[in-house]
Design an enzyme around this catalytic site. Sequence first.
Site, mmCIF file in Angstrom:
data_model
loop_
_atom_site.group_PDB
_atom_site.id
_atom_site.type_symbol
_atom_site.label_atom_id
_atom_site.label_comp_id
_atom_site.label_asym_id
_atom_site.label_seq_id
_atom_site.Cartn_x
_atom_site.Cartn_y
_atom_site.Cartn_z
ATOM 1 N N GLU A 56 47.909 53.233 48.962
ATOM 2 C CA GLU A 56 47.675 51.802 49.185
ATOM 3 C C GLU A 56 48.584 51.313 50.305
ATOM 4 O O GLU A 56 49.785 51.600 50.324
ATOM 5 C CB GLU A 56 47.952 51.028 47.902
ATOM 6 C CG GLU A 56 48.069 49.521 48.043
ATOM 7 C CD GLU A 56 46.836 48.867 48.636
ATOM 8 O OE1 GLU A 56 47.005 47.988 49.509
ATOM 9 O OE2 GLU A 56 45.701 49.232 48.252
ATOM 10 N N GLN A 57 48.020 50.558 51.248
ATOM 11 C CA GLN A 57 48.813 50.108 52.389
ATOM 12 C C GLN A 57 49.771 48.969 52.054
ATOM 13 O O GLN A 57 50.779 48.795 52.732
ATOM 14 C CB GLN A 57 47.893 49.686 53.529
ATOM 15 C CG GLN A 57 47.010 48.489 53.243
ATOM 16 C CD GLN A 57 46.176 48.104 54.455
ATOM 17 O OE1 GLN A 57 46.674 48.049 55.573
ATOM 18 N NE2 GLN A 57 44.901 47.851 54.218
ATOM 19 N N ARG A 101 41.691 37.782 38.061
ATOM 20 C CA ARG A 101 41.689 39.064 38.770
ATOM 21 C C ARG A 101 43.063 39.733 38.710
ATOM 22 O O ARG A 101 43.164 40.954 38.558
ATOM 23 C CB ARG A 101 41.280 38.846 40.234
ATOM 24 C CG ARG A 101 41.226 40.129 41.063
ATOM 25 C CD ARG A 101 40.787 39.824 42.472
ATOM 26 N NE ARG A 101 39.397 39.406 42.532
ATOM 27 C CZ ARG A 101 38.386 40.243 42.739
ATOM 28 N NH1 ARG A 101 38.606 41.537 42.872
ATOM 29 N NH2 ARG A 101 37.153 39.788 42.800
ATOM 30 N N TYR A 140 34.450 28.371 34.719
ATOM 31 C CA TYR A 140 34.627 29.088 33.455
ATOM 32 C C TYR A 140 36.118 29.287 33.212
ATOM 33 O O TYR A 140 36.946 29.128 34.112
ATOM 34 C CB TYR A 140 33.872 30.428 33.448
ATOM 35 C CG TYR A 140 34.205 31.375 34.581
ATOM 36 C CD1 TYR A 140 35.299 32.226 34.517
ATOM 37 C CD2 TYR A 140 33.390 31.450 35.714
ATOM 38 C CE1 TYR A 140 35.590 33.109 35.546
ATOM 39 C CE2 TYR A 140 33.668 32.327 36.744
ATOM 40 C CZ TYR A 140 34.771 33.163 36.655
ATOM 41 O OH TYR A 140 35.058 34.028 37.682
ATOM 42 N N ASP A 165 33.270 48.192 47.129
ATOM 43 C CA ASP A 165 32.881 47.347 48.251
ATOM 44 C C ASP A 165 32.748 48.111 49.558
ATOM 45 O O ASP A 165 31.984 47.702 50.437
ATOM 46 C CB ASP A 165 33.890 46.213 48.428
ATOM 47 C CG ASP A 165 33.671 45.055 47.475
ATOM 48 O OD1 ASP A 165 32.654 45.069 46.751
ATOM 49 O OD2 ASP A 165 34.512 44.140 47.449
#
Length: 391
Positions: free
Chosen positions: A30-31, A104, A209, A286
């Site tokens: 991971e960067q 998230r 929500y 994605d």
Amino acid sequence: MRAIVVGAGIGGLAATLSLRRAGCEVTLVEQAPRFTEIGAGIQLAPNATRVLRRLGLLDEVAAQAGHPSRLSFRTWSDGNEICRYALGREVEDAFGAPYLQVHRADLHQVLAGAVPPGSVRLNTLVVGIEQDEESARVTTAGGECLEADLVVAADGIRSAARRWMFGADEALFSGTVAYRALVRADEVADLDLPEYALWLGPGRHFVHYWVRRGELLNVVGVVGAETARESWTARAEPEEQLRAFDGWDPRVLGVLERTGTVLRYGIHTRAPLTRWNVGRVTLLGDSAHAMVPFQAQGAAQAFVDAAVLGDCLREVDPAGVPDALGRYVRRRLAAVTKVQAGSARAGADYHLPDGPEARARDARLAAQAAENGFGPHAAAWGEDDSDEQAS
């Protein structure tokens, strides 16, 4: 089996955990220098929560989530209910897993916490991917060369790996911009809001929500636009979102009046690919199939990708990796391409102008509610991600 996963977002973390479950030794690259809280609400339909259960993480995520009992579709100007769909016990009974709404960052924290720290390489930017018949390698900005039997590129909508594998193709602006905010429950307690609602209007729609056990209201307003940059952190101008929803139901305006920081980002997608894999390297999430969020399936599709990838690599000899990645893509490509297209259609459907087309849409939504009770996007929730279906 040795694997390198590039990107520690939700898709990359899910892939790491699924590959470890399949017996692989995984290095997650991971960067970013650290895991940080980013984003806001995210919806997890049963196809995602079934994967969380397989990973042993469902209870931990569910403890921090909102548990909606229903979704209410509403008209923009007066808030009349068009129809409602079941999301509580009925969904869990029908699809074998719950429908959850989470922050998230909370989801990311649970996933990251399940990955052994020794398997993670933070602050490590990948600048190239190469392979031969026997192995795949990533080169880092620091000059290291990391070698494995396969590389999974989960490096997001702006995927460099996708460009290296298939040539340049830019992210596509969807023609919509989203305003996002989080509001404390006590700040909207007097508004008599439905627990989860989607308000439909000409050229725009509004969603809210609950996340974090009902402590925060996640708010999203989506508006047609000619251009907007894709950013998780760009702030909207003060009262910009109020102007965008001028004349809407007082409850919508009441929520918008009480938002503090509002983030504004352009919603982008990627054109569908005919393949995601080349030899020992594949895309996931994605990077392979970024979509508009109007079916709430972006993260769910990455979870299913990860589950199927793990299934296809279980008990595979390193020499068989290219064939296994081919099976993974064949199992996923058609289904996720269909969801991409369905999400785009949903956005257009939500934004119809007042008149005959909107009335026909409302009648169709009500008919679906009467027929199956689970809503227009439930077809994807029953996707087969079971171990028994691994080829």
